[in-house]
Design an enzyme around this catalytic site. Structure first.
Site, mmCIF file in Angstrom:
data_model
loop_
_atom_site.group_PDB
_atom_site.id
_atom_site.type_symbol
_atom_site.label_atom_id
_atom_site.label_comp_id
_atom_site.label_asym_id
_atom_site.label_seq_id
_atom_site.Cartn_x
_atom_site.Cartn_y
_atom_site.Cartn_z
ATOM 1 N N HIS A 31 0.836 -1.206 0.000
ATOM 2 C CA HIS A 31 0.000 0.000 0.000
ATOM 3 C C HIS A 31 0.873 1.259 0.000
ATOM 4 C CE1 HIS A 31 -2.756 -2.849 2.348
ATOM 5 N NE2 HIS A 31 -3.502 -2.503 1.330
ATOM 6 N N ASP A 145 -3.530 -7.526 -7.315
ATOM 7 C CA ASP A 145 -4.929 -7.859 -7.590
ATOM 8 C C ASP A 145 -5.170 -7.652 -9.086
ATOM 9 O OD1 ASP A 145 -6.274 -8.163 -4.723
ATOM 10 O OD2 ASP A 145 -4.776 -6.592 -4.636
ATOM 11 N N SER A 181 -2.657 -7.891 3.415
ATOM 12 C CA SER A 181 -3.191 -7.705 4.772
ATOM 13 C C SER A 181 -3.589 -9.045 5.368
ATOM 14 C CB SER A 181 -4.413 -6.792 4.731
ATOM 15 O OG SER A 181 -4.100 -5.597 4.069
ATOM 16 N N ARG A 182 -3.886 -10.024 4.505
ATOM 17 C CA ARG A 182 -4.332 -11.330 5.003
ATOM 18 C C ARG A 182 -3.175 -12.222 5.443
ATOM 19 N NH1 ARG A 182 -8.625 -10.454 0.872
ATOM 20 N NH2 ARG A 182 -10.601 -10.462 2.004
HETATM 21 P P1 AMP Z 1 -6.550 -3.694 -0.289
HETATM 22 O O1 AMP Z 1 -6.331 -2.899 0.949
HETATM 23 O O2 AMP Z 1 -6.187 -5.129 -0.161
HETATM 24 O O3 AMP Z 1 -7.929 -3.475 -0.886
HETATM 25 O O4 AMP Z 1 -5.532 -3.117 -1.363
HETATM 26 C C1 AMP Z 1 -5.510 -1.752 -1.695
HETATM 27 C C2 AMP Z 1 -4.619 -1.562 -2.892
HETATM 28 O O5 AMP Z 1 -3.298 -1.994 -2.576
HETATM 29 C C3 AMP Z 1 -5.075 -2.384 -4.113
HETATM 30 O O6 AMP Z 1 -4.870 -1.608 -5.287
HETATM 31 C C4 AMP Z 1 -4.141 -3.560 -4.063
HETATM 32 O O7 AMP Z 1 -3.928 -4.157 -5.331
HETATM 33 C C5 AMP Z 1 -2.865 -2.905 -3.559
HETATM 34 N N1 AMP Z 1 -1.964 -3.904 -2.996
HETATM 35 C C6 AMP Z 1 -2.238 -4.833 -2.063
HETATM 36 N N2 AMP Z 1 -1.163 -5.610 -1.829
HETATM 37 C C7 AMP Z 1 -0.184 -5.174 -2.658
HETATM 38 C C8 AMP Z 1 1.165 -5.569 -2.908
HETATM 39 N N3 AMP Z 1 1.734 -6.579 -2.249
HETATM 40 N N4 AMP Z 1 1.866 -4.888 -3.827
HETATM 41 C C9 AMP Z 1 1.312 -3.862 -4.507
HETATM 42 N N5 AMP Z 1 0.047 -3.425 -4.310
HETATM 43 C C10 AMP Z 1 -0.687 -4.073 -3.407
#
Ligand code: AMP
Length: 273
Positions: A31, A145, A181-182
Site C-alpha cells: 500500500h 490484484d 493484509s491477510r
Molecule cells: P486492499 O487494501 O487489499 O484493498 O488493497 C488496496 C490496494 O493496494 C489495491 O490496489 C491492491 O492491489 C494494492 N496492494 C495490495 N497488496 C499489494 C502488494 N503486495 N503490492 C502492490 N500493491 C498491493
C-alpha cells in the site's frame, strides 16, 4: 495530515493534481508504495481506508478483517499522505445497500469472479463511488490484484470516468510472498509454506519461456502446491486482456494463482511475456 470521516468534510478545493489510493487498511509496504507513487506523480495525495462490506460474501472474512487504524494513520503520515478518508459504512451506504450497483461483465466471468460471486460488483461500485467523492486525477492500484485492475480499467473506460489508472508492481516479502493484509492470518507453519506460491510461478515461467509444455508445467506446480497443503482454486496461464486460459504461451500473458492455506485465501500473479 488531515483525517476525514464525512464526505461533506472532504471537499478538496484544490487546483492541485490529486492522487488517490483506495485501500481497506491494515497497511503494508505494498500500500505504501502506491502512496509513494502518488506523491511522485501528483501534488495532493488522498487515500481511503474502508473495509467495504459489499465486496465480501457472507462466508468471507469481513468481520475479522484487521482494522489497526492508529497504526495505519501513522504509516500514511510517514509517507506524506495529505488526506485520509475513513468513512463509516453508513456514510458510504446510508440505505444499508446501494440500489445501483456496477457490474463489469466479461473480465469478471472467470477466476475471482467465479470463486467470489458478487465480489467485483462490490469492488466496482465502491471504487466508482470513491472516484466521485474524491475526484482524483490519477488513481493507483496494485498489480497483486490483477483481475481487479482489469475490472477498474474497464469500468473507467466504459463509463468515461475522468481518472487515469496507474497500475503498480507487486511488492513482496524478502522470501517472495506477495504482501497482503491477510498474511497476518497465517500460522508460522503456513507462513513457511506460502513463499512456494511465488517460487512455483517463477518456475512455471522459466519452463514456459524455455520452451517447456505449458500444461505439464502447470500440472507439476498444481501437484507440488497441493502436496504442500494448499487447496488450489486455480493456477493458469492467461491472456492479459481477455483473461482467457491459454494452452500455449503468446504475447501479453500472465500466470495467475488463487488458493487457500488453512483458512487464509491468497492470490498472486506474475507477467510471463
Ligand atoms: P486492499 O487494501 O487489499 O484493498 O488493497 C488496496 C490496494 O493496494 C489495491 O490496489 C491492491 O492491489 C494494492 N496492494 C495490495 N497488496 C499489494 C502488494 N503486495 N503490492 C502492490 N500493491 C498491493
Amino acid at each position: 495530515m488531515r483525517v476525514v470521516r464525512k464526505i461533506s468534510e472532504l471537499q478538496i478545493h484544490s487546483n492541485s493534481s490529486i492522487g488517490f489510493v483506495p485501500t481497506m487498511g491494515a497497511l503494508h509496504d505494498g500500500h505504501l508504495q502506491l502512496m509513494r507513487r502518488s506523491k511522485e506523480e501528483t501534488e495532493l495525495s488522498v487515500i481511503s481506508i474502508f473495509v467495504n462490506p459489499l465486496q465480501f460474501a457472507p462466508n468471507e472474512d469481513y468481520s475479522r478483517y484487521p482494522r489497526p487504524l492508529e497504526n495505519d494513520l501513522q504509516l500514511a503520515e510517514s509517507v506524506g499522505v495529505d488526506v485520509v478518508f475513513v468513512p463509516e459504512v453508513s456514510e458510504i451506504y446510508p440505505n444499508s445497500e446501494p440500489s445501483t450497483k456496477i457490474c463489469v461483465p466479461d473480465v469478471t466471468d472467470r477466476w475471482e469472479g467465479v470463486h467470489r460471486p458478487g465480489h467485483f460488483d462490490g469492488v466496482a461500485t465502491v471504487v466508482a463511488k470513491l472516484f466521485h467523492i474524491v475526484s482524483p486525477n490519477i488513481a493507483f492500484f496494485g498489480r497483486k490484484d490483477f483481475q481487479q485492475c482489469m475490472v477498474i480499467e474497464r469500468m473507467v473506460r466504459d463509463l468515461n470516468i475522468p481518472v487515469q489508472i496507474s497500475i503498480e508492481p507487486t511488492v513482496r516479502e524478502a522470501d517472495g510472498l506477495a504482501m497482503s493484509s491477510r498474511n497476518r492470518y497465517l500460522s508460522p507453519e503456513e507462513r513457511n509454506v506460502a513463499p512456494r506460491i511465488y517460487q512455483n510461478l517463477l518456475k512455471i515461467r522459466e519452463n514456459i519461456c524455455g520452451g517447456g509444455n505449458v500444461e505439464n508445467s502447470l500440472l507439476d506446480s498444481r501437484k507440488a502446491l497441493s502436496e504442500s497443503g494448499i487447496i488450489l482454486d486455480y493456477l493458469e496461464l492467461v491472456d492479459n486482456f481477455s483473461l482467457a486460459p491459454l494452452k500455449q504461451n503468446s504475447e501479453g500473458t500472465s500466470l495467475i494463482f488463487a488458493g487457500k492455506l488453512g483458512s487464509t485465501r491468497l492470490i498472486d500473479n506474475i507477467a510471463v511475456s
